[in-house]
Scaffold this motif. Structure first.
Motif, PDB file in Angstrom:
ATOM      1  N   PHE A 100     -27.033  10.895   0.040  1.00 51.41           N
ATOM      2  CA  PHE A 100     -27.265  10.959  -1.408  1.00 51.41           C
ATOM      3  C   PHE A 100     -28.302   9.951  -1.898  1.00 51.41           C
ATOM      4  O   PHE A 100     -28.369   9.659  -3.086  1.00 51.41           O
ATOM      5  CB  PHE A 100     -25.962  10.760  -2.205  1.00 51.41           C
ATOM      6  CG  PHE A 100     -24.866  11.724  -1.861  1.00 51.41           C
ATOM      7  CD1 PHE A 100     -25.144  12.930  -1.235  1.00 51.41           C
ATOM      8  CD2 PHE A 100     -23.545  11.440  -2.161  1.00 51.41           C
ATOM      9  CE1 PHE A 100     -24.138  13.819  -0.927  1.00 51.41           C
ATOM     10  CE2 PHE A 100     -22.535  12.333  -1.849  1.00 51.41           C
ATOM     11  CZ  PHE A 100     -22.828  13.526  -1.228  1.00 51.41           C
ATOM     12  N   ARG A 101     -29.090   9.406  -1.017  1.00 44.03           N
ATOM     13  CA  ARG A 101     -30.034   8.386  -1.469  1.00 44.03           C
ATOM     14  C   ARG A 101     -31.297   8.983  -2.073  1.00 44.03           C
ATOM     15  O   ARG A 101     -31.918   8.374  -2.926  1.00 44.03           O
ATOM     16  CB  ARG A 101     -30.444   7.484  -0.289  1.00 44.03           C
ATOM     17  CG  ARG A 101     -29.337   6.661   0.303  1.00 44.03           C
ATOM     18  CD  ARG A 101     -29.022   5.411  -0.489  1.00 44.03           C
ATOM     19  NE  ARG A 101     -30.158   4.576  -0.808  1.00 44.03           N
ATOM     20  CZ  ARG A 101     -30.686   3.688  -0.002  1.00 44.03           C
ATOM     21  NH1 ARG A 101     -30.211   3.512   1.194  1.00 44.03           N
ATOM     22  NH2 ARG A 101     -31.698   2.936  -0.387  1.00 44.03           N
ATOM     23  N   ALA A 102     -31.716  10.133  -1.578  1.00 44.61           N
ATOM     24  CA  ALA A 102     -32.991  10.670  -2.058  1.00 44.61           C
ATOM     25  C   ALA A 102     -33.059  12.143  -1.725  1.00 44.61           C
ATOM     26  O   ALA A 102     -32.154  12.713  -1.113  1.00 44.61           O
ATOM     27  CB  ALA A 102     -34.158   9.929  -1.430  1.00 44.61           C
ATOM     28  N   ARG A 103     -34.155  12.757  -2.133  1.00 46.44           N
ATOM     29  CA  ARG A 103     -34.422  14.160  -1.857  1.00 46.44           C
ATOM     30  C   ARG A 103     -35.740  14.237  -1.106  1.00 46.44           C
ATOM     31  O   ARG A 103     -36.599  13.379  -1.283  1.00 46.44           O
ATOM     32  CB  ARG A 103     -34.569  14.911  -3.186  1.00 46.44           C
ATOM     33  CG  ARG A 103     -33.291  15.007  -3.928  1.00 46.44           C
ATOM     34  CD  ARG A 103     -32.668  16.335  -3.644  1.00 46.44           C
ATOM     35  NE  ARG A 103     -31.250  16.320  -3.877  1.00 46.44           N
ATOM     36  CZ  ARG A 103     -30.446  17.197  -3.300  1.00 46.44           C
ATOM     37  NH1 ARG A 103     -30.936  18.085  -2.474  1.00 46.44           N
ATOM     38  NH2 ARG A 103     -29.162  17.167  -3.541  1.00 46.44           N
TER      39      ARG A 103
END
Lengths: 252, 886
Positions: free
Chosen positions: B294-297
Motif C-alpha cells: 500500500f505504499r505506492a502505485r
C-alpha cells in the motif's frame, strides 16, 4: 429600433473602415472601389426624423439605463451575501465517511491517477486491529489536494471507487500563502455528523468491506462503540454514537 | 575466448528449423520451440499467466488457448477439434496455428478463460498492490469481456496470510498459475509454498471436507482442517494488518514444527533467500511484500535501472522511487548475469541508504567540547588537509577504504594514497585476510579479464567450491549452479564442514573438511589418490572450475594449494569475494603491494608506468616499498607508529579483533572518515566527510567475474562520491587528483589498463597441520546472507526472514554435552561466549559451527576468534519455548 440596427447586414454600415482583405478583393463588375463606395454609402447615423425625436435625442442614450432601473437587480452582493451555486457545482473536495464514521477513502490513488493537473497526492497504509480507519485492508494515510493546481474538472471524483471523494459547493479558496492552499486530510475530511463515531474504530461486527459499500452499515455498531469507549474514553463523538448504536439496536 | 559456444537458455542448440504458420505468417524456429515463443518471434502476443520463459511449461492457467492444425499422414492439414494451450505445445513441421487474431474460436476460448478466472477473483484492484501493473488486469481488458455473467457469492478465504514477515499471501486473488511454487521448486529449491487441495471449494465444506485448491504453506490452521471447527483459527494473528473483514491477518506456519535451523528469525519455517522473486512473477496480486504494501502505485514510481550493491554478483535491479524515496527494488533482466532473479537482500535491503544516521554535512571535532559538530565543506576540507599533511609528515597515514566502493571511487582512493599521502599503507580488506591472499590477488586476480563467467559455470562439467557457501555469500552463483545442476550439465563438489542447505540444493558432493584443513585437502585432491581420485579426474575435464571464496584466505596455504590444484588439473580458478567493491578494489590496487591493473609495487617498471600515467615528474615518484596491511595499519595506528588514519566505509564488526580495532582507531592520532552513515568508528574521527550512497551517485561495480556493471544515479542530490570528495581533499592539500568526474576516472583507468609486465609471484605458503587441544573445538563460521550487517538496517520485515542463528555440532558432541536439538549451548572463546540453540548436524566431532555476525552471535567481538579458531563448549540453560513472534 436597436434590434434592427443590430440585425442590419454589415455592408450597410460601410462607414466602418474595411479590412485589408476586403480592399484587396477585385472590385465587382470592373468598377473601381470608389464607385462601389459611392453607390452604397449610407449615412453614419440615422437623421432624427421628427421634432420629438429631435427633442429627446440628447438623452436617448439613457434609455437603456432608465429601462434597467425597473428590472430585477443582478448585482451580486458577494462577500456579504453568498449567491447559491448550482447543485453540481465543482467546489472544494470532501472526503466522506461511512454512516458509522469510518473513512470511505481507501488510499487507492485512482483520484491522483485521474487528475490531469497532478494536484492530488495520496499515500495508502495498512489498517491494523489497533487502528482501523476505513473498512477493509487499506486506508488513505496521506491525502493532499493542491488547490493551486486543481482545475476543478471533477475527474477525480468520477475515478473514486468508493465515493469517498466528492466535491462540495464551496468555492472560497483563496489564501495568503501557497502552503495554506495545499489541503491535507484533516482539511478535507467530512465533519462527523450526528451519530457518527470518529475513526479509528473496528468495523461493525460480522461485516466485510463489501457490506459497507452496499450500504448495509447504517450507523455505528455496538462493538465499535465499545472499542472506542475502552481505548479512547474521551472521544467527543462517543456519546452521540453510543446513542445512535442503541437506537439502531432497538429498532433491529 | 572459450571455444565452446554457449547455447541460449531455453532453446536447444540444434540449428534445424521447423517451419510453422502462425496467423498466416510463416516462421522458422528451432525444434522444440513452444508455440507461444514462436508467436512472440513474429510479434504475436498470446495472452498468458502461468507461462514464464525461465520456468518449465505448466499449462495451468489455460489462457493461451489457440487453434492448432497439423498435417496428417497424407499431408492434409487438419485442425484439432479443440483449442490447445500454446505454452505447452511444441511446434511441429507444417503446423498451422490460429491465435485469437485470426480464429474466432480461440478468441472466444480466451474470453471464456478470463471470465472463469475472474469468477472468484475479488476484483479489489483499487486496494491491490499489483493494480496498474497487473497482467490479469491488462489481459482482462485486452482479451476479456467487459462484464461477468457470474451472479453468485465469490469464494473467500481469510487473508492476508503472512507466509514470512516479508511475503504476504492473498488466496482470493490467486488464479492458481503456480508460477510462485514452480519458481521455488525449480529455481530456488525452497518449496516453502505449494498447491494444496483440489477443486473450487464447493459450498458446504464443513460436510464434504474437501479443501479448495489453493496456494499455501501446509498449515492446518490456515487450511482449515485442524479439527477445531469452523471459524476457529489456531494460527496467530498479526498485529499490523487486517483483512477485508477488519480481522487481523494470519501468521502461517506457527503450529508447524521443524528443526530449529530451518526456522527463520520469527520462528516460522524458513522460507527462502529468493522468496521476493515470487512477488515479482505473480501475475496477480496474490503475493505482495510487507514493505511495499500500500505504499505506492506503479504510476507514481520512477524506475531506474541499477546494480545491486550487496554482493559481488552484480545482479541487475530496477529501483522504483517516488518523491526522492526508494519504495522498492525489483529484479532487472540480464541473461548474462542474474537472468531475472535476485536475492531478497538485493531486493529488500535498501533502507540503509536513507536512514536518519546518514551523515549529511561534514563534521569536525570541536576544540573545546571534543564533540563532532557540523561545519562547512571548506572548513572540514581545510582541517582534514592540514591534519593529514601533518600526519603524513610525522609518521604516515594508513588508508582503509573498505570493500564497498565502486571501481571509480576505489581508483580515487588508490591514487590518493599513492600520490597525495605517498604511501602504500592501503588495504581494502576489512575482514580476516592474510599476506598469502594479497599475493594471490596480485598474482591471479588483479588485471585478469573475465576468465570464468556465469555462462562458464553453467557449462562447466564440474565445479569445486572451496571456502565458499554460494547460497549465503553469492546468491546469483548459487542460482546459476543450481540451474546447471538440475539440467544435468554440471556437478558440484564443496569443501565444507557439513552439507549445508545450499549445497544440498545444488546436489553437491561434500568433502568434509574441518576449517583450517582445506589446504591439505586441496593438496590431497591434486595428488589424486584414494577417494579423491574421482574428484581430481572431474576437475581435469575441459571447462571445470574451482571457485574459492574469500574465506580461504584464513587458511594458511589454502590459496597456494588452490593455485596448485588448478595448475595440476587444468581447471580454471576464480576468486569470489563477498562485497560488491572487492573485485574493483583489487583491480585498482587497493592493496599494500599492488598498483592499478595488477602492477606489483615491487616492480620498478610498473611504478614508473603508473607514475607516468599519473603525471608525476622526476622528483615525485611512487613509494617503492610494500606497505602495511589492515591489521598492521590498525596496530601501528594504535601504537603511534602511524600518525593518522583515512577510513572509508568500514564496519568494525567485520574486523577480526573488533574490540582491538576499535581501540586502535580511538588511540590513533588524526582520523579522517569518509562515510555514508555514522558508524561505531565515527566517534573517534577528527573529521567526517559525508559521501554518497550508491543511489546518489553513478559508478561501476566489478563482479567476481571482473565484469563491469555500470549503474546510473537514481537521485539528483548534492552528495558527492568518494572520488569527488578525495579530489577536493587533494586540492585542499595542494595536489590534483583529477577524479572529479567519471569521465576523467575512466580515461585514466583505460590508460592504466594494459599491463603485460610481470605479475606478483604466486604465493607459496605451506599448509599447517592443526590439532585441537583436548576439550577444544575448531570453529567453523561464515556470514549468512541475512544477518546483523549494517547494510540490512532499517528493514525489519527482511530481518524476520533470516535464518535463526544456531550452534551446529555433531551428534557425538551433542551427546557428550547431553544436548538435543533446541537446547541451548554456550560456545566460549578467549573474549567471551555466545549462547544459541543447538542443531545436531552430521559433521566432524571436533568442529562447531556458528554464524559469524548474526543477531546474538557476533563472533569477532563476542568470542574473539573467527573461522578456524579454538573454542570450548558448555551446556546452557534449557531453551524457553514460545519465542515472541511477529
Amino acid at each position: 429600433m436597436s434590434d434592427e440596427t443590430k440585425k442590419s447586414p454589415p455592408e450597410e454600415e460601410s462607414g466602418q473602415p474595411r479590412t485589408s482583405s476586403e480592399l484587396e478583393q477585385p472590385a465587382r463588375g470592373g468598377q473601381s472601389i470608389d464607385e462601389v463606395k459611392g453607390v452604397h454609402a449610407p449615412d453614419l447615423l440615422p437623421e432624427p426624423k421628427n421634432a420629438v425625436e429631435k427633442f429627446v435625442a440628447p438623452v436617448a442614450g439613457f434609455g437603456v439605463t432608465m429601462a434597467t432601473l425597473f428590472k430585477p437587480v443582478v448585482t451580486e452582493q458577494y462577500p456579504r451575501e453568498k449567491a447559491p451555486v448550482e447543485p453540481r457545482f465543482h467546489g472544494r473536495h470532501q472526503l466522506n465517511r461511512h454512516p458509522d464514521g469510518l473513512e470511505k477513502c481507501i488510499g487507492c490513488e485512482l483520484c491522483a491517477w485521474a487528475c490531469p493537473a497532478d494536484a492530488i497526492f495520496v499515500e495508502g497504509a495498512n489498517n491494523t486491529p489497533e487502528a482501523q480507519y476505513s473498512p477493509g485492508e487499506r486506508y488513505g494515510a496521506v491525502y493532499q489536494i493542491n488547490y493551486l493546481r486543481c482545475i476543478f474538472c471533477g475527474l477525480c471524483i468520477e475515478a473514486c471507487p468508493t465515493r469517498a471523494l466528492t466535491m462540495t459547493n464551496e468555492f472560497e479558496l483563496a489564501d495568503q500563502t501557497r502552503e495554506k492552499l495545499i489541503f491535507t486530510k484533516d482539511d478535507l475530511l467530512a465533519p462527523l455528523r450526528e451519530g457518527m463515531l470518529a475513526a479509528p474504530h473496528p468495523m461493525a461486527e460480522g461485516t466485510t468491506d463489501g457490506s459497507y459499500y452496499r450500504g448495509e452499515v447504517t450507523g455505528p455498531a455496538r462493538n465499535s462503540v465499545e472499542w472506542v469507549r475502552e481505548n479512547r474514553p474521551d472521544e467527543p463523538s462517543l456519546d452521540s454514537a453510543a446513542a445512535a448504536a442503541e437506537r439502531s439496536g432497538a429498532t433491529k | 575466448m572459450t571455444a565452446t559456444a554457449t547455447p541460449k537458455s531455453g532453446t536447444p542448440a540444434a540449428a534445424e528449423g521447423v517451419n510453422v504458420t502462425i496467423d498466416g505468417v510463416e516462421v522458422s524456429v528451432p525444434k522444440g520451440t513452444l508455440i507461444i515463443r514462436a508467436a512472440e518471434q513474429i510479434g504475436i502476443q498470446i495472452p498468458r499467466f502461468c507461462d514464464h520463459p525461465l520456468l518449465k511449461p505448466a499449462g495451468a492457467c489455460r489462457q493461451c488457448l489457440v487453434m492448432v492444425a497439423t498435417p496428417d499422414r497424407e499431408g492434409n492439414v487438419r485442425e484439432m477439434p479443440k483449442p490447445q494451450a500454446s505454452c505447452t505445445m511444441e511446434v511441429s513441421p507444417g503446423m498451422v496455428v490460429s491465435t485469437q487474431r485470426t480464429s474466432a474460436v480461440a478468441d472466444k476460448a480466451q474470453h471464456g478463460v478470463i471470465e472463469f478466472l475472474l469468477i472468484n477473483h475479488p476484483l479489489d484492484c483499487p486496494v491491490c498492490d499489483k493494480g496498474g501493473e497487473c497482467p490479469l488486469q491488462n489481459q482482462a481488458m485486452s482479451n476479456g469481456n467487459a462484464g461477468s455473467r457470474f451472479t453468485d457469492v465469490k469464494r473467500t478465504y481469510a487473508k492476508p496470510i503472512k507466509i514470512s514477515t516479508e511475503i504476504l499471501l492473498d488466496r482470493d486473488r490467486c488464479i492458481l498459475c503456480q508460477r510462485c511454487t514452480r519458481f521455488q521448486e525449480e529455481i530456488a529449491g525452497d518449496p516453502f509454498i505449494d498447491l494444496q487441495g483440489r477443486g473450487g471449494g464447493a459450498p458446504g465444506g464443513a460436510e464434504h471436507g474437501m479443501l479448495p485448491q489453493q496456494i499455501g504453506r501446509f498449515d492446518e490452521g490456515v487450511l482449515g482442517f485442524s479439527g477445531l471447527g469452523e471459524g476457529v483459527r489456531d494460527v496467530a494473528e498479526t498485529d499490523n494488518m487486517v483483512g477485508p473483514d477488519g480481522d487481523a491477518g494470519l501468521l502461517s506456519g506457527i503450529s508447524y514444527t521443524v528443526g530449529s535451523a530451518e526456522m527463520d528469525a520469527t520462528g516460522r519455517p524458513f522460507s527462502s533467500y529468493f522468496s521476493g522473486n515470487t512477488i515479482q512473477i505473480c501475475p496477480v496480486g496474490a503475493l505482495t511484500s510487507a514493505t511495499y504494501r500500500f505504499r505506492a502505485r506503479p504510476f507514481d514510481l520512477v524506475s531506474v535501472e541499477s546494480i545491486a550493491e550487496h554482493d559481488a554478483c552484480g545482479a541487475a535491479i530496477r529501483i522504483d522511487h517516488r518523491r526522492d524515496v526508494v519504495l522498492r527494488r525489483l529484479a532487472g533482466e540480464d541473461p548474462a548475469v542474474n537472468e531475472e532473479w535476485i536475492t531478497d537482500k538485493d531486493r529488500f535491503a535498501f533502507p540503509w541508504q536513507s536512514l536518519p544516521d546518514t551523515v549529511k554535512t561534514p563534521l569536525v571535532r570541536d576544540e573545546e567540547t571534543g564533540e563532532l559538530v557540523p561545519t562547512s565543506w571548506s572548513e572540514a576540507l581545510a582541517l582534514a588537509a592540514q591534519g593529514l599533511a601533518q600526519a603524513a609528515a610525522d609518521g604516515g597515514v594508513g588508508v582503509l577504504p573498505g570493500g564497498r566502493l565502486t571501481l571509480e571511487d576505489a581508483y580515487a582512493w588508490s591514487k590518493f594514497a599513492r600520490v597525495v599521502l605517498g604511501t602504500n599503507d592501503v588495504d581494502f580488506r576489512a575482514r580476516a585476510a592474510s599476506d598469502e591472499e594479497a599475493e594471490f590477488l596480485g598474482h591471479k586476480v588483479a588485471g585478469s579479464s573475465m576468465d570464468v563467467t556465469y555462462a562458464d559455470l553453467e557449462s562447466a562439467p564440474h565445479v569445486l567450491l572451496v571456502g565458499l557457501e554460494p547460497e549465503d555469500e553469492a546468491g546469483t552463483i548459487f542460482l546459476r549452479l543450481r540451474k546447471s545442476v538440475l539440467a544435468k550439465k554440471t556437478s558440484v563438489t564443496t569443501l565444507a564442514p557439513f552439507a549445508t542447505r545450499g549445497s544440498t540444493k545444488v546436489r553437491a558432493a561434500v568433502v568434509t573438511t574441518a576449517p583450517g584443513t582445506e589446504a591439505s585437502t586441496l593438496a590431497a585432491i591434486a595428488a589424486g589418490g584414494g577417494e579423491l581420485a574421482e574428484l581430481a579426474e572431474a576437475l581435469r575435464a575441459d571447462g571445470a572450475v574451482i571457485l574459492v571464496g574469500e574465506r580461504l584466505a584464513q587458511v594458511p596455504g589454502g590459496l597456494t594449494a588452490a593455485l596448485e590444484l588448478a595448475g595440476a588439473t587444468g581447471a580454471r580458478l576464480a576468486w569470489v569475494p563477498r562485497r560488491a567493491g572487492d573485485r574493483g578494489a583489487v583491480e585498482v590496487g587497493l592493496l599494500p603491494g599492488l598498483l592499478p591493473g595488477g602492477r606489483p609495487v615491487s616492480d620498478a617498471e610498473a611504478r614508473v608506468d603508473v607514475a607516468t600515467a599519473w603525471g608525476l615528474d622526476g622528483d615525485r615518484s611512487l613509494p617503492a616499498e610494500v606497505g602495511r596491511d589492515l591489521a598492521t595499519i590498525l596496530r601501528d595506528a594504535g601504537s603511534g607508529d602511524l600518525a593518522g588514519l583515512l577510513l572509508g566505509g568500514i564496519d568494525v564488526e567485520d574486523l577480526p579483533g573488533a574490540g582491538e580495532a576499535e581501540r586502535a582507531v580511538r588511540e590513533a592520532g588524526f582520523v579522517v572518515q569518509l562515510e555514508v552513515r555514522t558508524s561505531a568508528l565515527t566517534r573517534y574521527a577528527d573529521v567526517v566527510l559525508p559521501v554518497a550512497p550508491p543511489s546518489h551517485k553513478a559508478g561501476t561495480f566489478l563482479t567476481w567475474e571482473s565484469r563491469p556493471r555500470p549503474f546510473g544515479q537514481v537521485f539528483a542530490t548534492s552528495s558527492r562520491s568518494d572520488a569527488q570528495v578525495l579530489d577536493m581533499l587533494a586540492a585542499a592539500m595542494g595536489g590534483a587528483l583529477g577524479t572529479h568526474s567519471l569521465e576523467s576516472v575512466h580515461r585514466e583507468l583505460s590508460e592504466l589498463a594494459a599491463w603485460d609486465g610481470a605479475r606478483q609471484p604466486a604465493p607459496s605458503v605451506p599448509a599447517e597441520a592443526r590439532a585441537a587441544a583436548e576439550g577444544e573445538y575448531t570453529l567453523a563460521t561464515w556470514r549468512l546472507m541475512l544477518d546483523a550487517a549494517r547494510g540490512q538496517d532499517g528493514e525489519p520485515y527482511l530481518a524476520g526472514t533470516a535464518h535463526r542463528p544456531v550452534v551446529r555440532v555433531s551428534a557425538a558432541t551433542a551427546a557428550g554435552l547431553d544436548a538435543a536439538d533446541g537446547d541451548r549451548l554456550t560456545v566460549v572463546g578467549p573474549l567471551g561466549s555466545v549462547t544459541l540453540p543447538v542443531l545436531v548436524t552430521p559433521m566432524p566431532d571436533d568442529v562447531v559451527w556458528l554464524p559469524l555476525h548474526s543477531p546474538g552471535s557476533s563472533l569477532y567481538r563476542m568470542l574473539g576468534v573467527g573461522s578456524g579458531g579454538s573454542v570450548r563448549l558448555e551446556p546452557a540453560a534449557r531453551a524457553t519455548t514460545g519465542e515472541v513472534l511477529r
